[in-house]
Design an enzyme around this catalytic site. Sequence first.
Site, short mmCIF file in Angstrom:
data_model
loop_
_atom_site.label_atom_id
_atom_site.label_comp_id
_atom_site.label_asym_id
_atom_site.label_seq_id
_atom_site.Cartn_x
_atom_site.Cartn_y
_atom_site.Cartn_z
N HIS A 15 0.73 -1.10 0.08
CA HIS A 15 -0.09 -0.06 0.04
C HIS A 15 0.77 1.11 0.08
CE1 HIS A 15 -0.31 0.56 4.74
NE2 HIS A 15 0.95 0.59 4.25
N HIS A 40 4.81 0.15 -0.45
CA HIS A 40 5.61 -0.83 0.27
C HIS A 40 4.72 -2.07 0.93
CE1 HIS A 40 3.98 1.98 3.23
NE2 HIS A 40 3.93 1.06 4.08
N HIS A 42 3.32 -5.31 3.84
CA HIS A 42 3.41 -5.91 5.12
C HIS A 42 2.94 -7.21 5.09
CE1 HIS A 42 4.05 -1.82 7.06
NE2 HIS A 42 3.17 -1.48 6.41
N HIS A 81 -1.63 -10.67 -1.48
CA HIS A 81 -0.90 -10.40 -2.39
C HIS A 81 -1.37 -9.41 -3.51
CE1 HIS A 81 1.55 -13.82 -0.80
NE2 HIS A 81 2.58 -13.25 -1.54
#
Lengths: 136, 136
Positions: A15, A40, A42, A81
């Site tokens: 996001h 980036h 998470h 993903h």
Amino acid sequence: MKAHLSRRYMFSASHRLHSDEMSEEQNRSVYGKCNNPYGHGHNYMLEITVSGPVDERKGMVCNLVDLDAFVQQHVLERYDHQNLNLIQEFTKQVPTTENLCIAIYEIVQRGLRHAHLEKVRIEETMMNSFEYMGEM
Amino acid sequence: MVYLTRKAEFSASHYYHNPEFTPDENARIFGKCNNPNGHGHNYTLEVTVKGAVDPKSGFVVDLKQLKDIMNREVLDSLDHRFLNKEVPEFTNRIPTTENIAITIWQRLAPKLKTAQLHRVRVYETPDLFVDFYGEA
């Protein structure tokens, strides 16, 4: 007797935190590193808590097979993903973990018929976690 | 009011089976958990008590006493046992995580004198847990 059952799931997504309502400079100041235009990612830990009476014949609040199938189909397949900014609910809303909690709560609240949804909790990293229990 | 939580671990085996169901129903509802030879888990138990902080001791509850009660009432009879066969509550109650949490609550609640039991949380695995608050 009423019990609460919680199940944890993992998904990974990218996001970028950026609001069109703010200037470039304001975005950088508010979101810092999370405003990086390339995004980036998470590993999110999603915890779903449901509640209900423990069925006397089955000893269960909710059959885990049903809960897992629902979350897999309606939540994990939607977000795992993926780039969250490109998913419909985040085209006009910043994909913070607060907003992600609310979006997942609404999906589960709307669709899950096997037990009552109590809470959605997400750990974005080991240091940050967010909870949403619907509007109080 | 302050809440205090103590953790403990126990390992036990179990299987899910209701003699009122047909073999097909048992297999469909309980899946792999229906294997009559049993299977096991490392359970984590969290017991949360609440109460006022005693002005002399600074304690909500004497942890040594709480630990002794948890050992005597719960761990001594559940740890390294086959729950269906060795724990009386589970002769007529399927030892699901829901029912294990309820059983532990019912064993502990009458024994706690100074603090009040608030929550029993039982983790069957790191991604599945049940909370019981004593609700009817």
